[in-house]
Design a protein around this motif. Structure first.
Motif, short mmCIF file in Angstrom:
data_model
loop_
_atom_site.label_atom_id
_atom_site.label_comp_id
_atom_site.label_asym_id
_atom_site.label_seq_id
_atom_site.Cartn_x
_atom_site.Cartn_y
_atom_site.Cartn_z
N HIS A 1 0.96 -1.08 0.07
CA HIS A 1 0.00 -0.01 -0.02
C HIS A 1 0.67 1.26 0.14
CE1 HIS A 1 -3.55 -2.51 1.25
NE2 HIS A 1 -2.43 -3.18 1.57
N ALA B 1 -6.66 6.77 3.57
CA ALA B 1 -7.43 6.02 4.70
C ALA B 1 -7.45 6.86 6.05
CB ALA B 1 -6.75 4.54 4.90
N GLY C 1 -5.03 5.84 14.14
CA GLY C 1 -4.60 4.60 14.01
C GLY C 1 -3.14 4.47 13.67
N GLY D 1 -1.23 -2.51 5.42
CA GLY D 1 -2.31 -1.87 4.89
C GLY D 1 -3.13 -1.13 6.03
N PRO D 2 -4.30 -0.51 5.71
CA PRO D 2 -4.87 0.51 6.84
C PRO D 2 -5.84 -0.41 7.65
CG PRO D 2 -5.78 0.80 4.64
CD PRO D 2 -4.63 0.03 4.46
N ASP D 3 -6.24 -1.63 7.37
CA ASP D 3 -7.39 -2.37 8.05
C ASP D 3 -6.65 -3.02 9.24
OD1 ASP D 3 -9.31 -3.95 8.96
OD2 ASP D 3 -9.76 -5.14 7.06
N GLU D 4 -6.97 -2.72 10.45
CA GLU D 4 -6.22 -3.06 11.65
C GLU D 4 -6.66 -4.32 11.78
OE1 GLU D 4 -6.77 -0.60 15.14
OE2 GLU D 4 -6.83 1.09 13.96
N SER D 5 -7.55 -5.03 11.47
CA SER D 5 -8.14 -6.27 11.42
C SER D 5 -6.81 -7.26 10.85
CB SER D 5 -9.59 -6.49 10.99
OG SER D 5 -9.30 -6.78 9.51
N ARG D 6 -6.05 -6.61 9.86
CA ARG D 6 -5.40 -7.57 9.05
C ARG D 6 -3.89 -7.25 9.54
NH1 ARG D 6 -7.16 -9.32 4.27
NH2 ARG D 6 -9.08 -8.96 3.35
N TRP D 7 -3.63 -6.39 10.63
CA TRP D 7 -2.38 -6.32 11.28
C TRP D 7 -2.18 -7.40 12.07
CZ3 TRP D 7 -2.96 -0.74 13.71
CH2 TRP D 7 -2.89 0.18 12.83
N ARG E 1 -2.31 -5.59 17.42
CA ARG E 1 -3.54 -5.30 17.61
C ARG E 1 -3.98 -5.44 19.08
NH1 ARG E 1 -6.34 -9.40 15.70
NH2 ARG E 1 -4.86 -10.20 14.30
#
Length: 399
Positions: A97, A105, A121, A381-387, A392
């Motif tokens: 990204h 984002a 974030g 990427g910006p989606d924290e669920s994918r960190w 997290r």
């Protein structure tokens, strides 16, 4: 703006020499707005085109360029940056990204050239990464954590030798001369184009600088004293400032950024072992986070000292500096941490003594937190669920 073609006195052939010149060109003159290397049929750089602000005489720039190339670039041995560690994550498996996507984002906002705001974030990620680094320092060493002032005495930077190595990066902190007539002149000129000139003319003697890194605070702290027996470990986090000329871009090369730095002082073998151990801890963290990256031999961007080529090559030859690099695109990587062995350079400069039987050596490990945040977000990427789960974790949880 005009463009001038400047021939080199003789072609530059080594790829590492060409790369070193690329990262120094803008520091040759503030008048340079852009440049391009032109290669001959053999692939050597024979000419450089410069985009120049205004219409200055070209002869002086041609002389400055060629003298610099002959003195500081051409004599480099051209030692490559040897990669000696690679993470288990394959960069080819990552959908990267870019900065624009992360800005869209809401994670970053560019405030000015070389200055970037981290939004909510990204700030959480910043804290977690710093906590992860600090935990690894604390788990292996009896680290003393310090919070240093925002500015550094000019005398400390002079004593360190920084002006002889990196004068191009220095920022100064000054103030207005403490005289009522000066205040009155500035007040009358506050809304005029004359203000900038008057500020420079009436600045008080410069006795403070903005620190380019944290370790100089630590050396000043121990200056003129006998180091404690055994290994001393000091860690700190603070703002660092480096003028990057036109090399600043996105969150990669900021003029105003934060470093988590750990300094080791002590007997040579203990200092070198400590750097190796902390490097191993950092590289393990990279693997635990599932980041693609590698560690390689490197050198500092020495500039304008008259002996830079030899100093840079010596760093690589003796393996005194290593960098952790993380890919941020299919063609670019970012140095997010460095591991540096100083031998007695700073302990002698600051008169940090041993017990008489053993010299005191120093080393430091520094991580640029904004750079690290940017590299992690580029890969995840910006989606924290994918960190990674480690990043997290709730605020205050161990990472």
């Amino acid at each position: 703006m005009i463009t001038r073609q400047l021939p080199l006195r003789s072609p530059l052939t080594g790829q590492s020499q060409i790369h070193e010149l690329e990262r120094q060109v803008y520091f040759l003159s503030e008048r340079i707005l852009g440049f391009a290397m032109h290669r001959n049929a053999e692939g050597a750089v024979a000419e450089i085109s410069l985009e120049i602000d205004g219409d200055p005489g070209t002869a002086d720039l041609e002389t400055i360029l060629n003298d610099f190339v002959d003195r500081e670039i051409r004599n480099r041995w051209g030692l490559p940056g040897v990669e000696f560690w690679k993470s288990s994550r394959d960069p080819g498996d990552i959908a990267l990204h870019d900065f624009d996507a992360l800005t869209s984002a809401g994670l970053f906002k560019e405030i000015a050239p070389g200055q970037v705001l981290l939004a909510e974030g990204a700030v959480r990620l910043y804290r977690q990464l710093d906590r992860a680094l600090l935990r690894r320092v604390g788990s292996k060493f009896a680290a003393q954590e310090h919070q240093y002032p925002a500015t550094l005495p000019l005398a400390v930077l002079q004593r360190s030798g920084y002006f002889g190595s990196f004068p191009q990066h220095v920022y100064f902190a000054s103030r207005i001369q403490g005289e009522l007539p000066v205040y009155e002149r500035l007040a009358r000129s506050s809304g005029t184009p004359e203000l900038g000139r008057l500020l420079l003319e009436n600045a008080a003697p410069v006795d403070r600088v903005l620190p380019p890194t944290m370790c100089y605070h630590t050396f000043a702290q121990f200056a003129g004293s006998q180091a404690p027996a055994g290994l001393t470990c000091v860690t700190s986090r603070g703002a660092a400032f480096r003028h990057e000329s036109r090399y600043h871009r996105t969150a990669e090369r900021l003029s105003d950024f934060t470093i988590r730095e750990t300094v080791f002082l002590g007997p040579p073998k203990q200092v070198e072992a400590a750097v190796a151990e902390l490097r191993e801890q950092v590289l393990q963290l990279v693997d635990e986070l599932g980041l693609a990256g590698w560690c390689e031999r490197a050198n500092d961007p020495f500039f304008a000292s008259g002996a830079d080529a030899g100093r840079a090559d010596t760093q690589r030859m003796l393996d005194l500096k290593q960098e952790l690099r993380l890919p941020i695109s299919t063609t670019e990587s970012l140095a997010v941490a460095s591991f540096n062995i100083h031998h007695t350079h700073f302990t002698e400069s600051f008169d940090i003594r041993g017990d008489g039987a053993t010299d005191v050596h120093s080393a430091c490990v520094g991580a640029g937190l904004e750079r690290l945040v940017y590299a992690v977000l580029t890969q995840f990427g910006p989606d924290e669920s994918r960190w990674p789960a480690l990043l997290r974790a709730a605020e205050g949880d161990a990472v």
